[in-house]
Scaffold this motif. Structure first.
Motif, PDB file in Angstrom:
ATOM      1  N   VAL A   1      37.867  47.750  43.934  1.00 18.88           N
ATOM      2  CA  VAL A   1      37.392  46.370  43.691  1.00 18.88           C
ATOM      3  C   VAL A   1      37.917  45.313  44.393  1.00 18.88           C
ATOM      4  CG1 VAL A   1      37.149  44.431  41.702  1.00 18.88           C
ATOM      5  CG2 VAL A   1      37.009  47.016  41.116  1.00 18.88           C
ATOM      6  N   ASN A   2      37.263  44.412  45.122  1.00 20.13           N
ATOM      7  CA  ASN A   2      37.892  43.379  45.894  1.00 20.13           C
ATOM      8  C   ASN A   2      37.811  42.161  45.173  1.00 20.13           C
ATOM      9  OD1 ASN A   2      37.988  44.533  48.747  1.00 20.13           O
ATOM     10  ND2 ASN A   2      35.880  44.994  48.128  1.00 20.13           N
ATOM     11  N   PHE A   3      39.029  41.311  44.946  1.00 18.04           N
ATOM     12  CA  PHE A   3      39.168  40.066  44.492  1.00 18.04           C
ATOM     13  C   PHE A   3      39.212  38.961  45.500  1.00 18.04           C
ATOM     14  CE2 PHE A   3      40.564  42.764  40.893  1.00 18.04           C
ATOM     15  CZ  PHE A   3      40.263  42.029  39.812  1.00 18.04           C
ATOM     16  N   LYS A   4      38.619  38.063  45.614  1.00 17.33           N
ATOM     17  CA  LYS A   4      38.307  36.827  46.595  1.00 17.33           C
ATOM     18  C   LYS A   4      38.452  35.502  45.910  1.00 17.33           C
ATOM     19  CE  LYS A   4      36.697  35.627  50.793  1.00 17.33           C
ATOM     20  NZ  LYS A   4      37.710  35.498  51.750  1.00 17.33           N
ATOM     21  N   GLU A   5      39.450  34.764  46.394  1.00 16.78           N
ATOM     22  CA  GLU A   5      39.504  33.469  46.188  1.00 16.78           C
ATOM     23  C   GLU A   5      39.560  32.567  47.323  1.00 16.78           C
ATOM     24  OE1 GLU A   5      42.639  30.538  43.959  1.00 16.78           O
ATOM     25  OE2 GLU A   5      43.260  32.617  44.350  1.00 16.78           O
ATOM     26  N   GLY A   6      38.351  31.906  47.327  1.00 18.74           N
ATOM     27  CA  GLY A   6      37.989  30.871  48.404  1.00 18.74           C
ATOM     28  C   GLY A   6      38.032  31.428  49.701  1.00 18.74           C
ATOM     29  N   SER A   7      39.018  30.820  50.745  1.00 19.85           N
ATOM     30  CA  SER A   7      38.990  31.388  51.962  1.00 19.85           C
ATOM     31  C   SER A   7      40.238  32.433  52.155  1.00 19.85           C
ATOM     32  CB  SER A   7      39.057  30.317  53.216  1.00 19.85           C
ATOM     33  OG  SER A   7      40.159  29.641  52.919  1.00 19.85           O
ATOM     34  N   LYS A   8      40.898  32.762  51.235  1.00 17.61           N
ATOM     35  CA  LYS A   8      42.063  33.760  51.280  1.00 17.61           C
ATOM     36  C   LYS A   8      41.304  35.340  51.681  1.00 17.61           C
ATOM     37  CE  LYS A   8      45.024  31.359  48.118  1.00 17.61           C
ATOM     38  NZ  LYS A   8      45.527  31.382  46.741  1.00 17.61           N
ATOM     39  N   ASN A   9      42.225  36.123  52.017  1.00 16.21           N
ATOM     40  CA  ASN A   9      41.760  37.304  52.209  1.00 16.21           C
ATOM     41  C   ASN A   9      41.599  38.113  51.136  1.00 16.21           C
ATOM     42  OD1 ASN A   9      42.082  37.321  54.960  1.00 16.21           O
ATOM     43  ND2 ASN A   9      44.176  37.760  54.831  1.00 16.21           N
ATOM     44  N   ASN A  10      40.763  38.957  50.852  1.00 14.43           N
ATOM     45  CA  ASN A  10      40.287  39.974  49.703  1.00 14.43           C
ATOM     46  C   ASN A  10      41.660  40.565  49.477  1.00 14.43           C
ATOM     47  OD1 ASN A  10      37.793  39.189  49.939  1.00 14.43           O
ATOM     48  ND2 ASN A  10      36.871  40.961  50.427  1.00 14.43           N
ATOM     49  N   ILE A  11      41.925  40.794  48.118  1.00 16.55           N
ATOM     50  CA  ILE A  11      43.021  41.712  47.599  1.00 16.55           C
ATOM     51  C   ILE A  11      41.914  42.782  47.104  1.00 16.55           C
ATOM     52  CG2 ILE A  11      44.721  42.026  46.064  1.00 16.55           C
ATOM     53  CD1 ILE A  11      45.526  39.161  46.687  1.00 16.55           C
ATOM     54  N   LEU A  12      42.464  44.358  47.369  1.00 16.08           N
ATOM     55  CA  LEU A  12      41.640  45.404  47.009  1.00 16.08           C
ATOM     56  C   LEU A  12      42.578  46.024  45.826  1.00 16.08           C
ATOM     57  CD1 LEU A  12      39.489  47.366  47.453  1.00 16.08           C
ATOM     58  CD2 LEU A  12      41.037  48.592  48.816  1.00 16.08           C
ATOM     59  N   ILE A  13      41.721  46.288  44.867  1.00 24.31           N
ATOM     60  CA  ILE A  13      42.409  47.066  43.495  1.00 24.31           C
ATOM     61  C   ILE A  13      41.831  48.371  43.284  1.00 24.31           C
ATOM     62  CG2 ILE A  13      42.977  46.654  40.946  1.00 24.31           C
ATOM     63  CD1 ILE A  13      44.508  44.747  42.912  1.00 24.31           C
ATOM     64  N   GLN A  14      42.449  49.245  43.021  1.00 25.85           N
ATOM     65  CA  GLN A  14      41.674  50.422  42.546  1.00 25.85           C
ATOM     66  C   GLN A  14      41.829  50.575  41.179  1.00 25.85           C
ATOM     67  OE1 GLN A  14      43.925  53.515  44.912  1.00 25.85           O
ATOM     68  NE2 GLN A  14      42.209  53.378  46.583  1.00 25.85           N
ATOM     69  N   CYS A  15      40.673  51.013  40.581  1.00 28.40           N
ATOM     70  CA  CYS A  15      40.598  51.075  39.169  1.00 28.40           C
ATOM     71  C   CYS A  15      39.875  52.269  38.766  1.00 28.40           C
ATOM     72  CB  CYS A  15      40.345  49.866  38.641  1.00 28.40           C
ATOM     73  SG  CYS A  15      38.531  49.354  38.849  1.00 28.40           S
ATOM     74  N   LEU A  16      39.648  52.625  37.315  1.00 26.38           N
ATOM     75  CA  LEU A  16      38.797  53.528  36.878  1.00 26.38           C
ATOM     76  C   LEU A  16      37.627  52.934  36.309  1.00 26.38           C
ATOM     77  CD1 LEU A  16      41.330  56.025  35.430  1.00 26.38           C
ATOM     78  CD2 LEU A  16      39.909  56.379  37.589  1.00 26.38           C
ATOM     79  N   ALA A  17      36.457  53.302  36.040  1.00 26.90           N
ATOM     80  CA  ALA A  17      35.239  52.909  35.482  1.00 26.90           C
ATOM     81  C   ALA A  17      35.385  52.707  33.944  1.00 26.90           C
ATOM     82  CB  ALA A  17      34.092  53.825  35.530  1.00 26.90           C
ATOM     83  N   ASN A  18      36.577  53.414  33.484  1.00 28.66           N
ATOM     84  CA  ASN A  18      36.546  53.032  31.968  1.00 28.66           C
ATOM     85  C   ASN A  18      38.039  52.158  31.760  1.00 28.66           C
ATOM     86  OD1 ASN A  18      38.607  55.007  32.582  1.00 28.66           O
ATOM     87  ND2 ASN A  18      38.513  56.534  30.931  1.00 28.66           N
ATOM     88  N   GLU A  19      38.382  51.575  32.764  1.00 28.02           N
ATOM     89  CA  GLU A  19      39.447  50.737  32.549  1.00 28.02           C
ATOM     90  C   GLU A  19      38.657  49.307  31.855  1.00 28.02           C
ATOM     91  OE1 GLU A  19      43.198  50.013  35.111  1.00 28.02           O
ATOM     92  OE2 GLU A  19      41.868  51.545  36.288  1.00 28.02           O
ATOM     93  N   LYS A  20      39.718  48.823  31.003  1.00 29.66           N
ATOM     94  CA  LYS A  20      39.288  47.319  30.532  1.00 29.66           C
ATOM     95  C   LYS A  20      39.627  46.326  31.883  1.00 29.66           C
ATOM     96  CE  LYS A  20      39.045  48.024  26.182  1.00 29.66           C
ATOM     97  NZ  LYS A  20      38.055  47.910  25.333  1.00 29.66           N
ATOM     98  N   ILE A  21      38.662  45.477  31.844  1.00 26.54           N
ATOM     99  CA  ILE A  21      38.815  44.338  32.659  1.00 26.54           C
ATOM    100  C   ILE A  21      40.181  43.790  32.740  1.00 26.54           C
ATOM    101  CG2 ILE A  21      37.735  42.038  33.360  1.00 26.54           C
ATOM    102  CD1 ILE A  21      35.794  44.433  34.260  1.00 26.54           C
ATOM    103  N   SER A  22      40.667  43.619  31.427  1.00 18.30           N
ATOM    104  CA  SER A  22      42.080  42.647  31.440  1.00 18.30           C
ATOM    105  C   SER A  22      43.182  43.796  32.468  1.00 18.30           C
ATOM    106  CB  SER A  22      42.607  42.725  29.845  1.00 18.30           C
ATOM    107  OG  SER A  22      42.248  44.094  29.114  1.00 18.30           O
ATOM    108  N   GLU A  23      43.003  45.061  32.121  1.00 13.17           N
ATOM    109  CA  GLU A  23      43.885  45.792  32.841  1.00 13.17           C
ATOM    110  C   GLU A  23      43.650  45.573  34.477  1.00 13.17           C
ATOM    111  OE1 GLU A  23      42.514  49.675  31.298  1.00 13.17           O
ATOM    112  OE2 GLU A  23      43.964  49.472  29.381  1.00 13.17           O
ATOM    113  N   ILE A  24      42.588  45.452  34.982  1.00 10.41           N
ATOM    114  CA  ILE A  24      42.134  45.488  36.212  1.00 10.41           C
ATOM    115  C   ILE A  24      42.872  44.101  36.795  1.00 10.41           C
ATOM    116  CG2 ILE A  24      40.178  45.219  38.069  1.00 10.41           C
ATOM    117  CD1 ILE A  24      38.974  47.140  35.883  1.00 10.41           C
ATOM    118  N   ILE A  25      42.482  43.054  35.909  1.00 15.68           N
ATOM    119  CA  ILE A  25      42.982  41.526  36.226  1.00 15.68           C
ATOM    120  C   ILE A  25      44.558  41.699  36.358  1.00 15.68           C
ATOM    121  CG2 ILE A  25      43.355  39.260  35.395  1.00 15.68           C
ATOM    122  CD1 ILE A  25      40.397  39.537  34.374  1.00 15.68           C
TER     123      ILE A  25
END
Length: 87
Positions: free
Chosen positions: A12-36
């Motif tokens: 999952v890529n997190f993108k804020e404005g013009s900053k570089n993406n931050i790549l996070i690896q997670c599982l499909a059954n993980e809660k969004i709160s854990e991914i954040i």
């Protein structure tokens, strides 16, 4: 087979404005709160006024990645709401 799908690895890529993406690896059954939390730890960004948007909707921290329809290589946009009227 169903259990394997729930444990599917996602990038999952997190993108804020013009900053570089931050790549996070997670599982499909993980809660969004854990991914954040993974994003916050990796980026050292603990600003609670930010919102996480996918497919033009704010992500629900209580749902899983699968329930939120996240797919591999998707982009979650980070929106600052601090000092925004009505936020």
């Amino acid at each position: 087979i169903q259990n394997q799908q729930n444990n599917e690895n996602l990038n999952v890529n997190f993108k804020e404005g013009s900053k570089n993406n931050i790549l996070i690896q997670c599982l499909a059954n993980e809660k969004i709160s854990e991914i954040i939390q993974k994003y916050r730890h990796k980026s050292n960004d603990y600003d609670k006024t930010k919102k996480f948007i996918y497919n033009a909707k704010e992500l629900n921290p209580n749902k899983t990645a699968k329930e939120s329809n996240l797919i591999n290589a998707c982009v979650i946009h980070i929106i600052k709401t601090k000092d925004v009227k009505g936020a």
